[in-house]
Design a protein around this motif. Structure first.
Motif, PDB file in Angstrom:
ATOM      1  N   ILE A   1      -8.899  -3.258  -6.285  1.00  0.00           N
ATOM      2  CA  ILE A   1      -9.992  -2.300  -6.105  1.00  0.00           C
ATOM      3  C   ILE A   1     -10.521  -2.439  -4.681  1.00  0.00           C
ATOM      4  O   ILE A   1     -10.918  -3.523  -4.254  1.00  0.00           O
ATOM      5  CB  ILE A   1     -11.122  -2.543  -7.121  1.00  0.00           C
ATOM      6  N   VAL A   2     -10.504  -1.350  -3.950  1.00  0.00           N
ATOM      7  CA  VAL A   2     -10.989  -1.321  -2.572  1.00  0.00           C
ATOM      8  C   VAL A   2     -12.452  -0.915  -2.582  1.00  0.00           C
ATOM      9  O   VAL A   2     -12.827   0.102  -3.167  1.00  0.00           O
ATOM     10  CB  VAL A   2     -10.182  -0.335  -1.726  1.00  0.00           C
ATOM     11  N   SER A   3     -13.280  -1.723  -1.926  1.00  0.00           N
ATOM     12  CA  SER A   3     -14.709  -1.421  -1.840  1.00  0.00           C
ATOM     13  C   SER A   3     -15.114  -1.306  -0.369  1.00  0.00           C
ATOM     14  O   SER A   3     -14.860  -2.219   0.426  1.00  0.00           O
ATOM     15  CB  SER A   3     -15.522  -2.527  -2.525  1.00  0.00           C
ATOM     16  N   GLY A   4     -15.718  -0.188   0.001  1.00  0.00           N
ATOM     17  CA  GLY A   4     -16.145   0.012   1.378  1.00  0.00           C
ATOM     18  C   GLY A   4     -14.979   0.378   2.281  1.00  0.00           C
ATOM     19  O   GLY A   4     -13.909   0.787   1.833  1.00  0.00           O
ATOM     20  N   THR A   5     -15.198   0.219   3.594  1.00  0.00           N
ATOM     21  CA  THR A   5     -14.190   0.573   4.594  1.00  0.00           C
ATOM     22  C   THR A   5     -13.428  -0.664   5.030  1.00  0.00           C
ATOM     23  O   THR A   5     -14.025  -1.684   5.390  1.00  0.00           O
ATOM     24  CB  THR A   5     -14.845   1.222   5.821  1.00  0.00           C
ATOM     25  N   ILE A   6     -12.107  -0.575   4.996  1.00  0.00           N
ATOM     26  CA  ILE A   6     -11.250  -1.646   5.490  1.00  0.00           C
ATOM     27  C   ILE A   6     -10.425  -1.083   6.641  1.00  0.00           C
ATOM     28  O   ILE A   6      -9.710  -0.079   6.484  1.00  0.00           O
ATOM     29  CB  ILE A   6     -10.335  -2.202   4.381  1.00  0.00           C
ATOM     30  N   TYR A   7     -10.525  -1.730   7.786  1.00  0.00           N
ATOM     31  CA  TYR A   7      -9.877  -1.266   9.014  1.00  0.00           C
ATOM     32  C   TYR A   7      -8.617  -2.086   9.263  1.00  0.00           C
ATOM     33  O   TYR A   7      -8.641  -3.318   9.261  1.00  0.00           O
ATOM     34  CB  TYR A   7     -10.864  -1.418  10.170  1.00  0.00           C
ATOM     35  N   GLY A   8      -7.485  -1.386   9.489  1.00  0.00           N
ATOM     36  CA  GLY A   8      -6.211  -2.065   9.640  1.00  0.00           C
ATOM     37  C   GLY A   8      -5.871  -2.516  11.039  1.00  0.00           C
ATOM     38  O   GLY A   8      -4.791  -3.068  11.261  1.00  0.00           O
ATOM     39  N   GLY A   9      -6.764  -2.283  12.016  1.00  0.00           N
ATOM     40  CA  GLY A   9      -6.521  -2.744  13.369  1.00  0.00           C
ATOM     41  C   GLY A   9      -5.916  -1.673  14.251  1.00  0.00           C
ATOM     42  O   GLY A   9      -5.386  -0.657  13.788  1.00  0.00           O
ATOM     43  N   ALA A  10      -5.960  -1.929  15.560  1.00  0.00           N
ATOM     44  CA  ALA A  10      -5.559  -0.927  16.547  1.00  0.00           C
ATOM     45  C   ALA A  10      -4.067  -0.626  16.524  1.00  0.00           C
ATOM     46  O   ALA A  10      -3.642   0.446  16.956  1.00  0.00           O
ATOM     47  CB  ALA A  10      -5.968  -1.396  17.943  1.00  0.00           C
ATOM     48  N   THR A  11      -3.249  -1.563  16.029  1.00  0.00           N
ATOM     49  CA  THR A  11      -1.805  -1.338  15.996  1.00  0.00           C
ATOM     50  C   THR A  11      -1.321  -1.006  14.589  1.00  0.00           C
ATOM     51  O   THR A  11      -0.117  -1.020  14.331  1.00  0.00           O
ATOM     52  CB  THR A  11      -1.049  -2.563  16.535  1.00  0.00           C
ATOM     53  N   LEU A  12      -2.218  -0.686  13.686  1.00  0.00           N
ATOM     54  CA  LEU A  12      -1.929  -0.180  12.352  1.00  0.00           C
ATOM     55  C   LEU A  12      -1.367  -1.271  11.430  1.00  0.00           C
ATOM     56  O   LEU A  12      -0.693  -2.193  11.887  1.00  0.00           O
ATOM     57  CB  LEU A  12      -0.961   1.003  12.376  1.00  0.00           C
ATOM     58  N   THR A  13      -1.657  -1.140  10.172  1.00  0.00           N
ATOM     59  CA  THR A  13      -1.190  -2.085   9.154  1.00  0.00           C
ATOM     60  C   THR A  13      -0.440  -1.323   8.071  1.00  0.00           C
ATOM     61  O   THR A  13      -0.926  -0.311   7.570  1.00  0.00           O
ATOM     62  CB  THR A  13      -2.368  -2.838   8.511  1.00  0.00           C
ATOM     63  N   THR A  14       0.741  -1.814   7.738  1.00  0.00           N
ATOM     64  CA  THR A  14       1.498  -1.268   6.615  1.00  0.00           C
ATOM     65  C   THR A  14       1.724  -2.367   5.593  1.00  0.00           C
ATOM     66  O   THR A  14       2.221  -3.450   5.934  1.00  0.00           O
ATOM     67  CB  THR A  14       2.861  -0.704   7.064  1.00  0.00           C
ATOM     68  N   LEU A  15       1.337  -2.121   4.352  1.00  0.00           N
ATOM     69  CA  LEU A  15       1.659  -3.016   3.248  1.00  0.00           C
ATOM     70  C   LEU A  15       2.854  -2.420   2.518  1.00  0.00           C
ATOM     71  O   LEU A  15       2.783  -1.294   2.002  1.00  0.00           O
ATOM     72  CB  LEU A  15       0.473  -3.156   2.299  1.00  0.00           C
ATOM     73  N   THR A  16       3.972  -3.149   2.478  1.00  0.00           N
ATOM     74  CA  THR A  16       5.212  -2.641   1.902  1.00  0.00           C
ATOM     75  C   THR A  16       5.484  -3.315   0.567  1.00  0.00           C
ATOM     76  O   THR A  16       5.716  -4.529   0.499  1.00  0.00           O
ATOM     77  CB  THR A  16       6.396  -2.865   2.855  1.00  0.00           C
ATOM     78  N   PHE A  17       5.456  -2.523  -0.481  1.00  0.00           N
ATOM     79  CA  PHE A  17       5.725  -2.985  -1.838  1.00  0.00           C
ATOM     80  C   PHE A  17       7.199  -2.688  -2.106  1.00  0.00           C
ATOM     81  O   PHE A  17       7.563  -1.555  -2.404  1.00  0.00           O
ATOM     82  CB  PHE A  17       4.826  -2.256  -2.831  1.00  0.00           C
ATOM     83  N   ALA A  18       8.071  -3.716  -1.992  1.00  0.00           N
ATOM     84  CA  ALA A  18       9.499  -3.446  -1.830  1.00  0.00           C
ATOM     85  C   ALA A  18      10.372  -3.973  -2.953  1.00  0.00           C
ATOM     86  O   ALA A  18      11.590  -3.974  -2.822  1.00  0.00           O
ATOM     87  CB  ALA A  18       9.976  -4.035  -0.502  1.00  0.00           C
ATOM     88  N   SER A  19       9.801  -4.405  -4.076  1.00  0.00           N
ATOM     89  CA  SER A  19      10.628  -4.912  -5.165  1.00  0.00           C
ATOM     90  C   SER A  19      10.061  -4.485  -6.509  1.00  0.00           C
ATOM     91  O   SER A  19       8.909  -4.029  -6.603  1.00  0.00           O
ATOM     92  CB  SER A  19      10.720  -6.444  -5.107  1.00  0.00           C
ATOM     93  N   THR A  20      10.858  -4.639  -7.549  1.00  0.00           N
ATOM     94  CA  THR A  20      10.411  -4.280  -8.894  1.00  0.00           C
ATOM     95  C   THR A  20       9.339  -5.229  -9.416  1.00  0.00           C
ATOM     96  O   THR A  20       8.756  -4.968 -10.467  1.00  0.00           O
ATOM     97  CB  THR A  20      11.591  -4.247  -9.878  1.00  0.00           C
ATOM     98  N   SER A  21       9.070  -6.311  -8.689  1.00  0.00           N
ATOM     99  CA  SER A  21       7.933  -7.157  -9.069  1.00  0.00           C
ATOM    100  C   SER A  21       6.626  -6.392  -8.944  1.00  0.00           C
ATOM    101  O   SER A  21       5.604  -6.805  -9.517  1.00  0.00           O
ATOM    102  CB  SER A  21       7.883  -8.420  -8.197  1.00  0.00           C
TER     103      SER A  21
END
Length: 382
Positions: free
Chosen positions: A62-82
């Protein structure tokens, strides 16, 4: 107007194939049977907490409020069946924001025929920070300088049973979101896709290179792609990419798309070109680029589209072909007399009438009047 339908006989097969798929109450009125996670939720308020939740394999965030990923951007990669059975949602109240952060669900490295399953993303605003994107070095596809070119809000690649609901996407440097690489049974409902005037008129306006072609960043005002290319389409890619789009708000300040290569049922969407941007903007290379919308709904290779009770306001080239090759197959159907074209410009393709119901996988009730007001009142986080 152009009226063109190919492979009409294929429609009966399409209907029977779609009828094999079942849908639950999770995403009523759409192809997705995604219910998300039943795990205990963890609430995150900072980038560190978000990354920790991801690294710890939390399936309900659950995301609450504003979360900033930084000046060079953030990618979260969900890459498996887990990551099967995952929910990422905003806290109630509609104030959850992921800025410069992409959620990328990607089964690209999985065994053939295996997708990540049962993903729910809802109640979150995804946005880019314009100044950070302007400050990036020239972005060139296929090089190390490509984080902006690969940056979307949500990316679904080889994902099945996904539901993206009540989210807002704006000021993001690639398409705002995508559904591709044999993803299947996806519902996109009550989302708002748009760009701000600050993006449309940005100064300086950098020039980036998308897949071999220089273009200006301000002009990259694109909603989404469903299907990455001809081989990743419903017809040519194994009858995947079944997607429902309903009660989504596209605009204002959109230049083009959705670009559709899947089997898409689109109903009760509002295509809003309020302001009708016009004129040109001069980019950092001295080239003047048009601000005008080039289309609203782009019909791509290998697509089968059933459109009903959508509302087009001041759009340009409202339904337009965007085939990978001129001879490619597509089928475009409209429920006769249900789509509204108010003050539109340019040309538009008219779909063939379809007298029966092409949707066998789920039941739905389309709104038949007041579509702009219904969509604007309900789209986006709550």
């Amino acid at each position: 107007m152009i009226h063109r339908i190919k492979n009409m006989a294929r429609m009966a097969l399409v209907v029977s194939l779609i009828g094999l798929s079942a849908v639950s109450e999770a995403a009523t009125g759409g192809f997705s049977s995604g219910t998300g996670s039943t795990a205990t939720a963890v609430t995150v308020t900072t980038l560190t907490e978000l990354k920790n939740a991801f690294n710890n394999g939390n399936h309900h965030i659950i995301v609450s409020g504003t979360i900033y990923g930084g000046a060079t951007l953030t990618t979260l990669t969900f890459a498996s069946t887990s990551w099967n059975n995952t929910t990422i949602e905003g806290a109630s109240g509609g104030q959850a924001i992921l800025e410069n952060i992409q959620l990328k669900f990607s089964g690209e490295t999985l065994a053939t025929g295996t997708n990540i399953e049962n993903i729910v993303v809802k109640n979150i605003t995804f946005r880019g920070r314009i100044a950070d994107l302007q400050a990036l070095p020239k972005q060139v596809y296929g090089t190390s300088n490509n984080v902006g070119i690969n940056y979307l809000g949500v990316s679904l690649r080889r994902v099945s049973n996904a539901w993206i609901d009540h989210c807002t996407f704006y000021d993001i440097s690639d398409d705002l979101m995508s559904v591709s690489l044999s993803s299947d049974n996806v519902t996109l409902s009550y989302n708002h896709f748009y760009f701000t005037a600050a993006w449309r008129d940005m100064n300086p306006d950098p020039v980036w290179n998308w897949v071999g072609t220089d273009s200006d960043l301000a002009g990259e005002r694109l909603a989404m792609v469903i299907g990455a290319n001809k081989s990743d389409s419903y017809t040519y890619g194994g009858n995947k990419l079944r997607v429902t789009m309903h009660h989504n708000w596209f605009g204002p300040n959109m230049r083009g798309r959705p670009l559709i290569r899947g089997w898409v049922h689109a109903y009760n969407n509002y295509f809003d070109n309020t302001g009708q941007p016009s004129g040109t903007i001069t980019a950092t290379n001295g080239t003047a680029y048009s601000k005008q919308q080039y289309n609203a709904f782009q019909i791509g290779s290998g697509s089968v589209i059933y459109s009903e009770y959508n509302y087009y306001y001041l759009t340009n080239n409202s339904n337009q072909l965007g085939l990978d090759s001129s001879g490619d197959s597509y089928s475009f159907f409209e429920k006769s007399g249900t789509n509204t074209y108010n003050g539109v410009t340019g040309t538009k393709i008219t779909g063939a009438a379809f007298t029966g119901s092409p949707v066998g996988a789920y039941t739905y009730t389309a709104d038949t009047t007041n579509i702009p007001s219904i969509v604007q009142a309900n789209a986006g986080p709550k």
